[in-house]
Design an enzyme around this catalytic site. Sequence first.
Site, short mmCIF file in Angstrom:
data_model
loop_
_atom_site.label_atom_id
_atom_site.label_comp_id
_atom_site.label_asym_id
_atom_site.label_seq_id
_atom_site.Cartn_x
_atom_site.Cartn_y
_atom_site.Cartn_z
N GLY A 103 -0.67 8.31 0.10
CA GLY A 103 0.59 7.58 0.25
C GLY A 103 0.85 6.72 -0.97
O GLY A 103 0.03 6.64 -1.89
N ASP B 6 -7.03 2.91 2.47
CA ASP B 6 -5.88 3.76 2.81
C ASP B 6 -4.71 2.89 3.25
O ASP B 6 -4.90 1.73 3.66
CB ASP B 6 -6.29 4.72 3.95
CG ASP B 6 -5.41 5.96 4.01
OD1 ASP B 6 -4.36 6.00 3.34
OD2 ASP B 6 -5.78 6.89 4.75
N ALA C 154 -1.08 2.44 5.70
CA ALA C 154 -0.76 2.65 7.13
C ALA C 154 0.75 2.56 7.28
O ALA C 154 1.44 1.95 6.46
CB ALA C 154 -1.45 1.60 7.98
N GLU D 290 -7.31 12.05 6.82
CA GLU D 290 -7.49 10.59 6.78
C GLU D 290 -8.41 10.12 7.91
O GLU D 290 -9.25 9.25 7.71
CB GLU D 290 -6.13 9.90 6.88
CG GLU D 290 -5.29 10.05 5.61
CD GLU D 290 -3.87 9.53 5.75
OE1 GLU D 290 -3.27 9.21 4.73
OE2 GLU D 290 -3.37 9.43 6.89
#
Length: 245
Positions: A44, A98, A100, A120
Site C-alpha cells: 500500500g 504494514d 491498514a 499480508e
Amino acid sequence: MTEQASWQDRILKPDTAVEQMKQKAALRALEEVEHGMRLGLGTGSTARYFVDGLGAKVADGLDVVCVPTSEATRQQAESLNIKLAELDDLKRLDITVDGADELDDALRLIKGGGGALLREKIVAAASDKMIVIADDSKKVATLGAFDLPVEVNMFSHGTSAAAIGDALAATDNQGAISLRGGDSPFITDGGHYIYDCALGQMNDPEALAQALLTVPGVVEHGLFLGYATAAILAGTDGLIEMGDL
Ligand code: 5RP
C-alpha cells in the site's frame, strides 16, 4: 571529494500533507529496525514509504532480510536491492510493518483495500510483532465504514458471495456485497476474486471473522484480529503510538 547524501536525503519527498504524514509514520517504524532482523514488508501507499526508507538504509549497509506481502512490494524491494527470502525458509519474522484501512482502540484492523490481505495475513501471523503505520484518519471508534474485503476462490464465486451474505446476517451485520472490479474483476496475487462488504458499522468482528471462514470458497477475509501489536498514527499534531512498539 563529493560527500554522499544521507539516507534521509535519498528518500521520496511527498508533496501533500497526508502523504507526509504517512511517511512520518513509516520512518518512525523504521527506527525499530535493527541490523540482522527478518522483516515482513506490507503493501500500500504507506508501506511504500517504509520500503523506500528501508532501501535507503540498506544502501548504507543495513543488513536485513525481508518477505514482501505482494508482487508490487516485491518489485519495489527488488528495485532497491533489499534482500528477500521465502517465508518458508525463514519460518518466523521479527517485525512486519504494514498499513491498514481501519483500526480501532483494540488494534483490530480492516485490511485488503489494496487486495493483498491473504499474503499480508500469512506474513503478519508469522511475525513476533506487527506494527501498523497510517495517517490518523484510519483510526475509528467502530470498524466497518471501510468495506470489508473477502477473498474468494473464482469457482462458483457467486455461490460463495450468497453464503457470505448469510454469514453477515447470522452475525447481525448487513450491507451490500460487491465483486471488486465489477465486470472486469480485480484478481489478487493468489489468483482469487475479492468481494467488498459495505457494512457501515460492524457488529461483533470476532463472530463475523469466524462465520466468514466457514463459507466454502472464502480464502481469507480482511479482519485482522489479534495480529497488530502496535500502531504509529501520524496526524497534524504529530505521531500517536499505540500498543507495544
Ligand atoms: C493492502 C492493505 C493496505 O495496507 C491498506 O489498504 C492501506 O493502504 P494505504 O497505506 O495505501 O492506505 O491492506 O491490501
